[in-house]
Motif scaffolding. Structure first.
Motif, PDB file in Angstrom:
ATOM      1  N   ILE A   4      -2.168  45.818  16.305  1.00 42.30           N
ATOM      2  CA  ILE A   4      -3.410  46.596  16.404  1.00 42.30           C
ATOM      3  C   ILE A   4      -4.399  45.867  17.304  1.00 42.30           C
ATOM      4  N   PHE A   5      -4.894  46.575  18.297  1.00 46.02           N
ATOM      5  CA  PHE A   5      -5.902  45.993  19.183  1.00 46.02           C
ATOM      6  C   PHE A   5      -7.291  46.243  18.607  1.00 46.02           C
ATOM      7  N   THR A  22      -6.654  50.235   8.226  1.00 44.62           N
ATOM      8  CA  THR A  22      -6.428  51.130   7.086  1.00 44.62           C
ATOM      9  C   THR A  22      -5.391  52.199   7.438  1.00 44.62           C
ATOM     10  N   PHE A  23      -5.517  52.756   8.640  1.00 46.62           N
ATOM     11  CA  PHE A  23      -4.567  53.774   9.113  1.00 46.62           C
ATOM     12  C   PHE A  23      -3.137  53.229   9.120  1.00 46.62           C
ATOM     13  N   ALA A  24      -2.985  52.010   9.626  1.00 46.79           N
ATOM     14  CA  ALA A  24      -1.650  51.424   9.734  1.00 46.79           C
ATOM     15  C   ALA A  24      -1.058  51.149   8.357  1.00 46.79           C
ATOM     16  N   LEU A  25      -1.894  50.648   7.451  1.00 44.83           N
ATOM     17  CA  LEU A  25      -1.393  50.355   6.104  1.00 44.83           C
ATOM     18  C   LEU A  25      -0.949  51.639   5.396  1.00 44.83           C
ATOM     19  N   LYS A  26      -1.659  52.713   5.699  1.00 43.83           N
ATOM     20  CA  LYS A  26      -1.353  53.983   5.055  1.00 43.83           C
ATOM     21  C   LYS A  26      -0.060  54.600   5.612  1.00 43.83           C
ATOM     22  N   ILE A  86      -1.209  50.017  18.119  1.00 45.07           N
ATOM     23  CA  ILE A  86      -2.257  51.000  17.843  1.00 45.07           C
ATOM     24  C   ILE A  86      -3.569  50.527  18.486  1.00 45.07           C
ATOM     25  N   PHE A  87      -4.203  51.440  19.205  1.00 43.27           N
ATOM     26  CA  PHE A  87      -5.460  51.132  19.893  1.00 43.27           C
ATOM     27  C   PHE A  87      -6.544  52.094  19.418  1.00 43.27           C
ATOM     28  N   PRO A 155     -12.419  53.153   6.660  1.00 38.38           N
ATOM     29  CA  PRO A 155     -11.863  51.816   6.435  1.00 38.38           C
ATOM     30  C   PRO A 155     -11.955  51.440   4.953  1.00 38.38           C
ATOM     31  N   VAL A 156     -10.844  50.976   4.408  1.00 38.92           N
ATOM     32  CA  VAL A 156     -10.809  50.604   2.991  1.00 38.92           C
ATOM     33  C   VAL A 156     -10.479  49.120   2.894  1.00 38.92           C
TER      34      VAL A 156
END
Ligand SMILES: Cc1cc2nc3c(=O)[nH]c(=O)nc-3n(C[C@H](O)[C@H](O)[C@H](O)COP(=O)(O)OP(=O)(O)OC[C@H]3O[C@@H](n4cnc5c(N)ncnc54)[C@H](O)[C@@H]3O)c2cc1C
Ligand SMILES: Nc1ncnc2c1ncn2[C@@H]1O[C@H](COP(=O)(O)O)[C@@H](O)[C@H]1O
Lengths: 313, 253
Positions: A4-5, A22-26, A86-87, A155-156
């Motif tokens: 992730i950048f 958060t997006f990536a973890l999900k 992911i950017f 963001p979580v």
């Protein structure tokens, strides 16, 4: 691993970048490998949101140009084995995404607003045709890149004991800066604002933006504008929202004296809440507004400012 | 100096569009088409170089179908010297590798000094073909030109950044990607339109394509926004009610 950048401003990681974690973890069951470019950074936020690794890539010479940033990041990334990159789909983020993906030979989908699984594969949705349509796409490649629009996920926090390291790479800018015209005051950038107060031809002249600025200052909003107001020279192009301006999706967008042309809607239709203030009850902006007031903005906007002030004291 | 301008043909974005009921595409049947507005700025900049300097050739390059010729004629009428069309029936179905490979092949044949184009095609909004190309052919690039001048030995390009406007010195041998500019593209003159008729549009036949890495599945319409309400109260109650709604109903203030 998912790369992730992260974008940094004034030594802090931007909120949009934290959203990516958060997006990536999900969406990916994988370790999170984050990286940013710079000299110094507050790293706590990054681990608090769930990064396993955070690399601060520091070029030997200061790089300012996007091309310089791309080359420095490539130096760092070329030996890494990352499955997905992911950017943030910000103005700069998209350019970096494009250059880095090209150098790494990765397919890229920009400006994603949704992802889901279909037949065991991820598929991605993004707006096209100035937001008037969405397209779903899939990627036929193990490795790929995406950029994600802001405000799509909240963001979580998900604290981890991640590893931080500063990596020095060689860096170089190829273009020479001849002159810089800095912004006069510390304004909030429309592409990052949570609230935008926007003015169109209805404000009537450069001074017509004053009541909007006062309201914006009070509620910590950025000032936006339609192209009509920008083309008339009443406000700088960096404020323009729309197809040839910026694409924004704040929590609240207050359109004052803006008719609601398709090209304007292209830039703001994904705002969470839209308020329209316009003296023409038939203005198309009312069709997409959540709340509308038919009236003179020079009466309504200052009254809004006064009422909010009263409530706050 | 040879300047190559990339130009795409796109539907006019001011007109509402419909998605085909089966989601297989966008119904563009009754929509007027124009040159991608950002590419028009790029072309205008190239024509300004041609006016300022001697021996400048401006070449348009498109990848598209027969209809693209109308768009190329428009560019030739504005003042470009000649045009090249890589013939492919459905350009919007190509993925980034396919389209960039085909365009790079042509760039290599022409070997231009500078390449100009717009920041995005307003239909597919992929928004990165140029940077893919620039990076692969290793040309220095600058993205987001809002103003442009030509000097003796370089271009002067203004770009908007977070910190304000930056003016860069950009070598002739660069890839310049234009945003909406502080100048407007010219309209073709009558003479320009006449002259364009005899200018050449070379056609290139596409022979082989790589496999598709990015596949389009379907299209959909954005969800309609729920109908909002007009606050029909007299002033200043309307203002108070608006603040109440923003605070209590939608919780954004
Ligand atoms: C290729 C292309 C790209 C474009 N890109 C953009 C873009 O990025 N962004 C953009 O905004 N536009 C863009 N446009 C222009 C767009 O089509 C419209 O012309 C523009 O958005 C109109 O701006 P406006 O709503 O401020 O002005 P107008 O359409 O003139 O509307 C002014 C409104 O103000 C209201 N009004 C007047 N006085 C008052 C008052 N005292 N109080 C309250 N209301 C008042 C009027 O009722 C009217 O509805 C683009 C156009 C093209 C062709
Ligand atoms: N089919 C095409 N033919 C010529 N130029 C194109 C084509 N598609 C895209 N471009 C150029 O690449 C830029 C970026 O396009 P895109 O990445 O599709 O948003 C556009 O502004 C055009 O200059």
């Amino acid at each position: 691993m998912i790369g992730i950048f992260l974008e940094i401003k004034d030594g802090k990681v931007k909120k949009h970048s934290l959203e990516l974690i958060t997006f990536a973890l999900k969406n990916y069951n994988s370790e999170i490998f984050t990286f940013a470019l710079g000299e110094d950074v507050e790293k706590e936020e990054v681990f608090k949101h769930g990064a396993d690794y955070f690399y601060l890539v520091s070029p030997t010479e200061k790089v300012e140009s996007e091309e310089g940033i791309i080359n420095s990041l490539f130096e760092f990334l070329k030996e890494k084995d990352l499955k997905v990159l992911i950017f943030p789909a910000s103005n700069t983020g998209r350019i970096i995404a494009a250059g880095v993906s090209a150098l790494l030979n990765l397919p890229l989908i920009q400006d994603i607003i949704e992802v889901k699984e279909e037949n065991g594969e991820k598929i991605f949705k993004r707006p096209i045709l100035a937001g008037k349509a969405y397209v779903w796409e899939k990627i036929n490649s193990e490795k790929y890149s995406i950029s994600l629009r802001s405000n799509i996920v909240n963001p979580v926090e998900n604290p981890k004991n991640g590893k931080f390291e500063k990596i020095v790479v060689k860096g170089k800018d190829s273009l020479k800066v001849l002159e810089i015209k800095e912004k006069e005051e510390e304004e909030i950038d429309v592409s990052e604002a949570e609230i935008i107060v926007s003015g169109g031809r209805g404000v009537g002249g450069p001074e017509g933006f004053e009541p909007l600025r006062e309201l914006a200052k009070l509620i910590k909003a950025a000032v936006g504008a339609s192209r009509a107001a920008v083309d008339a020279g009443w406000i700088d192009h960096s404020h323009q929202v729309g197809q040839t301006g910026k694409t924004v999706s704040p929590n609240l967008y207050i359109a004052c004296g803006i008719s609601g042309a398709l090209q304007h809607l292209a830039g703001m239709r994904t705002s969470k809440v839209i308020v329209a203030i316009n003296k023409d009850p038939n203005a198309p902006i009312f069709q997409i507004a959540d709340y509308g007031i038919v009236g003179d903005l020079f009466q309504i906007v200052p009254a809004l400012t006064e009422e909010i002030k009263k409530l706050r004291t | 100096m040879k300047i190559l301008v990339l130009a795409k043909r796109v539907p006019d974005t001011g007109v509402p569009i419909k998605i085909k009921p089966d989601g297989s595409g966008v119904d563009l049947s009754s929509i007027p088409f124009v040159m991608n507005p950002y590419d028009e700025y790029a072309l205008e900049a190239a024509l300004r170089v041609k006016e300022k300097k001697e021996n400048v050739e401006v070449i348009l390059l498109s990848l598209g179908n027969e209809e693209y010729k109308e768009t190329l004629r428009h560019g030739l009428a504005m003042g470009a010297d000649r045009a090249k069309l890589i013939k492919y029936e459905k350009p919007n179905e190509l993925d980034i590798f396919q389209i960039s490979n085909l365009i790079i092949e042509e760039i290599k044949k022409e070997n231009p000094d500078a390449i100009f184009c717009g920041k995005k095609a307003v239909d597919d909004e992929r928004n990165y073909l140029h940077i893919y190309i620039a990076t692969k052919i290793q040309k220095p690039f600058i993205y987001g030109a809002v103003n442009f001048e030509v000097n003796n030995s370089s271009f002067k390009v203004t770009k908007e950044t977070e910190k304000g406007l930056f003016i860069f010195e950009v070598p002739f041998n660069s890839f310049i990607i234009f945003d909406k500019c502080q100048f407007e593209p010219r309209y073709p003159s009558l003479r320009g339109i006449m002259m364009a008729k005899s200018k050449k549009i070379d056609e290139i036949i596409v022979s082989n394509l790589t496999d598709k890495k990015i596949e389009t599945l379907r299209f959909e319409s954005p969800p309609p926004r729920k109908t909002g309400k007009i606050i029909n109260l007299p002033f200043p109650d309307n203002v108070k009610e608006l603040i109440r709604l923003l605070k209590e109903e939608s919780k954004v203030l």
